[in-house]
Design a protein around this motif. Structure first.
Motif, PDB file in Angstrom:
ATOM      1  N   ASN A  74       0.845  -1.176   0.000  1.00  0.00           N
ATOM      2  CA  ASN A  74       0.000   0.000   0.000  1.00  0.00           C
ATOM      3  C   ASN A  74       0.887   1.235   0.000  1.00  0.00           C
ATOM      4  O   ASN A  74       1.920   1.267   0.671  1.00  0.00           O
ATOM      5  N   VAL A  75       0.469   2.246  -0.740  1.00  0.00           N
ATOM      6  CA  VAL A  75       1.166   3.543  -0.754  1.00  0.00           C
ATOM      7  C   VAL A  75       0.266   4.544  -0.042  1.00  0.00           C
ATOM      8  O   VAL A  75      -0.908   4.699  -0.402  1.00  0.00           O
ATOM      9  N   ILE A  76       0.819   5.223   0.963  1.00  0.00           N
ATOM     10  CA  ILE A  76       0.014   6.077   1.832  1.00  0.00           C
ATOM     11  C   ILE A  76       0.629   7.469   1.913  1.00  0.00           C
ATOM     12  O   ILE A  76       1.850   7.608   2.058  1.00  0.00           O
ATOM     13  N   GLY A  77      -0.207   8.483   1.818  1.00  0.00           N
ATOM     14  CA  GLY A  77       0.226   9.868   1.999  1.00  0.00           C
ATOM     15  C   GLY A  77      -0.892  10.682   2.615  1.00  0.00           C
ATOM     16  O   GLY A  77      -2.070  10.313   2.515  1.00  0.00           O
ATOM     17  N   GLU A  78      -0.542  11.796   3.252  1.00  0.00           N
ATOM     18  CA  GLU A  78      -1.522  12.539   4.037  1.00  0.00           C
ATOM     19  C   GLU A  78      -1.465  14.040   3.787  1.00  0.00           C
ATOM     20  O   GLU A  78      -0.411  14.591   3.459  1.00  0.00           O
ATOM     21  N   ILE A  79      -2.602  14.664   3.984  1.00  0.00           N
ATOM     22  CA  ILE A  79      -2.709  16.093   4.228  1.00  0.00           C
ATOM     23  C   ILE A  79      -3.054  16.199   5.714  1.00  0.00           C
ATOM     24  O   ILE A  79      -4.169  15.878   6.125  1.00  0.00           O
ATOM     25  N   ARG A  80      -2.102  16.599   6.525  1.00  0.00           N
ATOM     26  CA  ARG A  80      -2.276  16.552   7.970  1.00  0.00           C
ATOM     27  C   ARG A  80      -3.301  17.569   8.439  1.00  0.00           C
ATOM     28  O   ARG A  80      -3.370  18.703   7.963  1.00  0.00           O
ATOM     29  N   GLY A  81      -4.108  17.145   9.411  1.00  0.00           N
ATOM     30  CA  GLY A  81      -5.130  18.000   9.969  1.00  0.00           C
ATOM     31  C   GLY A  81      -4.558  19.154  10.775  1.00  0.00           C
ATOM     32  O   GLY A  81      -3.498  19.040  11.392  1.00  0.00           O
ATOM     33  N   ARG A  82      -5.286  20.246  10.787  1.00  0.00           N
ATOM     34  CA  ARG A  82      -4.850  21.475  11.455  1.00  0.00           C
ATOM     35  C   ARG A  82      -4.996  21.387  12.966  1.00  0.00           C
ATOM     36  O   ARG A  82      -4.079  21.717  13.711  1.00  0.00           O
ATOM     37  N   THR A  83      -6.141  20.922  13.438  1.00  0.00           N
ATOM     38  CA  THR A  83      -6.419  20.893  14.878  1.00  0.00           C
ATOM     39  C   THR A  83      -6.695  19.496  15.418  1.00  0.00           C
ATOM     40  O   THR A  83      -6.565  19.266  16.612  1.00  0.00           O
ATOM     41  N   HIS A  84      -7.115  18.551  14.555  1.00  0.00           N
ATOM     42  CA  HIS A  84      -7.394  17.181  14.984  1.00  0.00           C
ATOM     43  C   HIS A  84      -6.685  16.198  14.052  1.00  0.00           C
ATOM     44  O   HIS A  84      -7.329  15.401  13.355  1.00  0.00           O
ATOM     45  N   PRO A  85      -5.342  16.241  14.039  1.00  0.00           N
ATOM     46  CA  PRO A  85      -4.612  15.395  13.075  1.00  0.00           C
ATOM     47  C   PRO A  85      -4.759  13.905  13.306  1.00  0.00           C
ATOM     48  O   PRO A  85      -4.499  13.107  12.406  1.00  0.00           O
ATOM     49  N   ASP A  86      -5.184  13.513  14.516  1.00  0.00           N
ATOM     50  CA  ASP A  86      -5.345  12.081  14.795  1.00  0.00           C
ATOM     51  C   ASP A  86      -6.673  11.541  14.284  1.00  0.00           C
ATOM     52  O   ASP A  86      -6.906  10.322  14.312  1.00  0.00           O
ATOM     53  N   GLU A  87      -7.569  12.402  13.807  1.00  0.00           N
ATOM     54  CA  GLU A  87      -8.846  11.973  13.238  1.00  0.00           C
ATOM     55  C   GLU A  87      -8.666  11.825  11.729  1.00  0.00           C
ATOM     56  O   GLU A  87      -8.340  12.794  11.032  1.00  0.00           O
ATOM     57  N   ILE A  88      -8.893  10.619  11.213  1.00  0.00           N
ATOM     58  CA  ILE A  88      -8.467  10.254   9.863  1.00  0.00           C
ATOM     59  C   ILE A  88      -9.664  10.043   8.942  1.00  0.00           C
ATOM     60  O   ILE A  88     -10.628   9.359   9.292  1.00  0.00           O
ATOM     61  N   ILE A  89      -9.560  10.609   7.741  1.00  0.00           N
ATOM     62  CA  ILE A  89     -10.498  10.337   6.646  1.00  0.00           C
ATOM     63  C   ILE A  89      -9.706   9.621   5.569  1.00  0.00           C
ATOM     64  O   ILE A  89      -8.715  10.154   5.058  1.00  0.00           O
ATOM     65  N   VAL A  90     -10.118   8.409   5.202  1.00  0.00           N
ATOM     66  CA  VAL A  90      -9.396   7.613   4.200  1.00  0.00           C
ATOM     67  C   VAL A  90     -10.052   7.770   2.835  1.00  0.00           C
ATOM     68  O   VAL A  90     -11.267   7.588   2.692  1.00  0.00           O
TER      69      VAL A  90
END
Length: 475
Positions: free
Chosen positions: A258-274
Motif C-alpha cells: 500500500n502507498v500512503i500519503g496525508e494532508i495533515r489535519g490542522r487541529t485534529h490530526p489524529d482523526e483520519i479520513i481515508v
C-alpha cells in the motif's frame, strides 16, 4: 455560458436556499463551493493516470510493474506536497498468465478467444474434451456428482445486463468466482464461462476466481461474448463440440504494498479520513479506468483541499491499495486487510472512508452512512454537490468497496460517490482498459465532487458513528 460561471451561479442559488439549520456552517459550505469550482480546472488527476499507465502499463498484483509503480507513486505524492508518505509491504501469492489458447476441434474447427481466469492453474499441456453447457451456476451445481467426468463445464448465463449502478455485474462475477470449484466437484477437467461484461466485442474479460482449501481446483477461462454465442449456437444445433485448451498460467511468491500519503489535519490530526483506490490492474490493458483513475481522483481531491489556503481540521489520508484484484489461498483482505492490521487500535479514530474504483465517468449520487440521510451534514453536502449534478441517495452506504471493506467491517463509516457505470463493464478487465477511454471533463467532475465533500467532512466535527441507528450500530 462557461461551466465555471454556471457552477458559481448555481452555487449562489443553492446557498441562498439553504435551510436555517445550516447557518452556522455557511463559511465551511462556501469554502467547499470554492474548492469544488477550483477543482474543475485542475489537471493532477489526468496527469497522474497518464504517467502511471504510460510509465508502467499493466500492473498485475505482486508484479515488478506494480512494485515499481508504487515506488513512483510515493515520489509523486511527495512532489505534490503530501506528508508522511510511506510504502507498507505485505506478502502475496502472485499469478502470471503465460500463454493461452482455445479452439473447437473435430467437425467444426475454429479458434476461440479466451482469457484465463486469475489464479487458475495452467493446463499442464493440452486439455481436449467434450463441452457440456449450463445456463446458470445453479444448473451446474445441480448436475449429478461425477456426471462431468473428463468433460469441460461451460456456463453461459447470457449477456450482462447494462445498468448505471453496475448491478448487472454481480450475477456473472459470482459464476466466475465459484464456477471452477463447482465444475471440479462434478468431475470436470476445465471450466469455461461467458465473460462477465456488457460489451459484444471479441475481447474476453478476465478476473479472479476463488481458492478452495488453499487451491484453485482446475483451469478456468472466460470466452469473449461472440465466441460464447458461437459455442452455444453449435450446441443448440445439436453438435457435441470438443474444445482444446492450453494455458501456462502459474503462481509465485511475492509481495504487494500500500502507498500512503496525508494532508495533515490542522487541529485534529489524529482523526483520519481515508480516500482509497487501488494500484494493481489486470494484465490485458493498462488499468486506466480500473483503477488508475481512482488514484488520480483521490490524490487530486486531497491536493485541491491542500491548495485552498486553509488546512482542514482533520487529516485526509490517501491510500493506494495493493492487490485488490486477486483472490488468495487464505482470506487476508489483501491491501485493505493489511492496512487494517497495521493501524491497530487507531481504527477507532477513523472518521469515515470512501473508495473510487468504478472508472472515471461522472458522479450522479452521494451515499452517506446509515442515519446521516436527513442530517444537517447531508443538507450541506446536497447544497454543495447539486451544481455538479450530484443528488443525495436515499440508500445508506454500507460496504464502500473491496479495499475499504475491512475498515467498514471494523466499524468505520463509509460513503459512496456513485459513478455512472453504464459503459464501465464494456472495458472492465479487458485489453480495452486504456487511457483513451477516460473523458477528462468527467474526470474533473469526479475530483470536484470528492474535494467538496471531503472538505465538508474534514473541516467539521461531524460524527457519523453517533448518527447510526441502534440496529446498525450493533453490527
Amino acid at each position: 455560458m462557461r461551466l465555471s460561471v454556471r457552477l458559481l451561479a448555481a452555487s449562489a442559488l443553492a446557498l441562498s436556499l439553504a435551510p436555517p439549520a445550516l447557518a452556522q456552517d455557511a463559511a465551511t459550505i462556501q469554502r467547499a463551493a470554492t474548492i469544488r469550482d477550483a477543482a474543475m480546472s485542475q489537471n493532477i488527476a489526468l496527469d497522474y493516470v497518464t504517467q502511471l499507465t504510460t510509465r508502467f502499463g499493466a500492473r498485475p498484483a505482486g508484479s515488478k510493474s506494480e512494485q515499481d509503480a508504487s515506488a513512483w507513486a510515493a515520489d509523486y505524492m511527495r512532489a505534490q506536497g503530501f506528508q508522511n508518505v510511506r510504502i507498507e509491504q505485505f506478502p502475496l501469492v502472485g499469478w502470471e498468465r503465460g500463454v493461452e489458447s482455445a479452439s473447437i476441434v473435430g467437425d467444426h474447427p475454429q479458434n476461440l478467444v479466451v482469457a484465463a481466469l486469475g489464479h487458475s492453474p495452467g493446463t499442464n499441456g493440452v486439455i481436449e474434451a467434450e463441452v457440456v453447457r449450463f445456463d446458470s451456476l445453479e444448473a451446474l451445481n445441480a448436475a449429478p456428482a461425477g456426471s462431468l467426468a473428463g468433460k469441460i463445464a461451460y456456463v453461459d448465463a447470457g449477456q450482462m445486463v447494462r445498468m448505471q449502478d453496475g448491478s448487472g455485474y454481480g450475477p456473472l462475477s459470482r459464476i466466475r468466482g465459484a464456477g471452477p470449484a463447482a465444475a471440479a466437484s462434478k468431475g470436470a477437467v476445465a471450466f469455461l464461462m461467458r465473460s462477465a461484461g456488457s460489451d459484444e466485442h471479441r475481447m474476453p474479460h478476465t478476473g479472479t476466481t476463488r481458492y478452495v482449501e488453499g487451491r484453485v481446483p482446475l483451469p478456468g477461462f472466460a470466452l469473449s461474448a461472440p465466441d460464447a454465442d458461437q459455442l452455444s449456437r453449435l450446441i443448440g444445433l445439436g453438435a457435441a463440440p470438443r474444445v482444446r485448451l492450453s494455458s501456462t498460467a502459474h503462481t509465485y511468491e511475492t509481495v504487494s504494498q500500500n502507498v500512503i500519503g496525508e494532508i495533515r489535519g490542522r487541529t485534529h490530526p489524529d482523526e483520519i479520513i481515508v480516500l482509497g483506490s487501488h494500484m494493481d490492474s489486470w494484465d490485458l490493458g493498462t488499468g486506466a479506468i480500473d483503477d488508475g483513475a481512482g488514484g488520480g481522483i483521490t490524490l487530486a481531491a486531497a491536493k485541491a483541499i491542500a491548495e485552498s489556503g486553509r488546512r482542514p481540521a482533520r487529516t485526509i489520508r490517501v491510500v493506494l491499495y495493493g492487490s485488490e484484484e486477486v483472490a488468495q489461498p487464505t482470506d487476508t483482505g489483501n491491501g485493505g486487510g493489511a492496512y487494517l492490521r497495521n493501524i491497530g487500535t487507531a481504527v477507532e479514530k477513523h472518521i469515515i472512508a470512501g473508495e473510487s474504483d468504478f472508472g472515471a465517468d461522472r458522479i450522479y449520487a452521494l451515499g452517506l452512512p446509515p442515519g446521516a440521510q436527513t442530517s444537517d451534514f447531508a443538507r450541506a453536502a446536497a447544497t454543495v454537490l447539486y451544481p455538479l449534478g450530484v443528488l443525495p441517495s436515499p440508500r445508506p452506504e454500507l460496504h464502500g468497496g473491496v479495499d475499504i471493506g475491512p475498515l467498514a467491517g471494523a466499524g468505520v463509516p463509509v460513503f459512496g460517490l456513485n459513478q455512472d457505470g453504464t459503459r464501465y463493464f464494456d472495458l472492465h478487465h479487458t485489453a480495452d482498459d486504456t487511457l483513451d477511454k477516460i473523458d477528462p471533463k468527467q474526470l474533473d467532475q469526479n475530483v470536484a465532487a470528492w474535494a467538496a465533500l471531503v472538505w465538508l467532512i474534514a473541516d467539521s466535527d461531524v460524527d457519523f458513528r453517533a448518527m447510526r441507528p441502534a440496529a446498525a450500530a450493533a453490527h
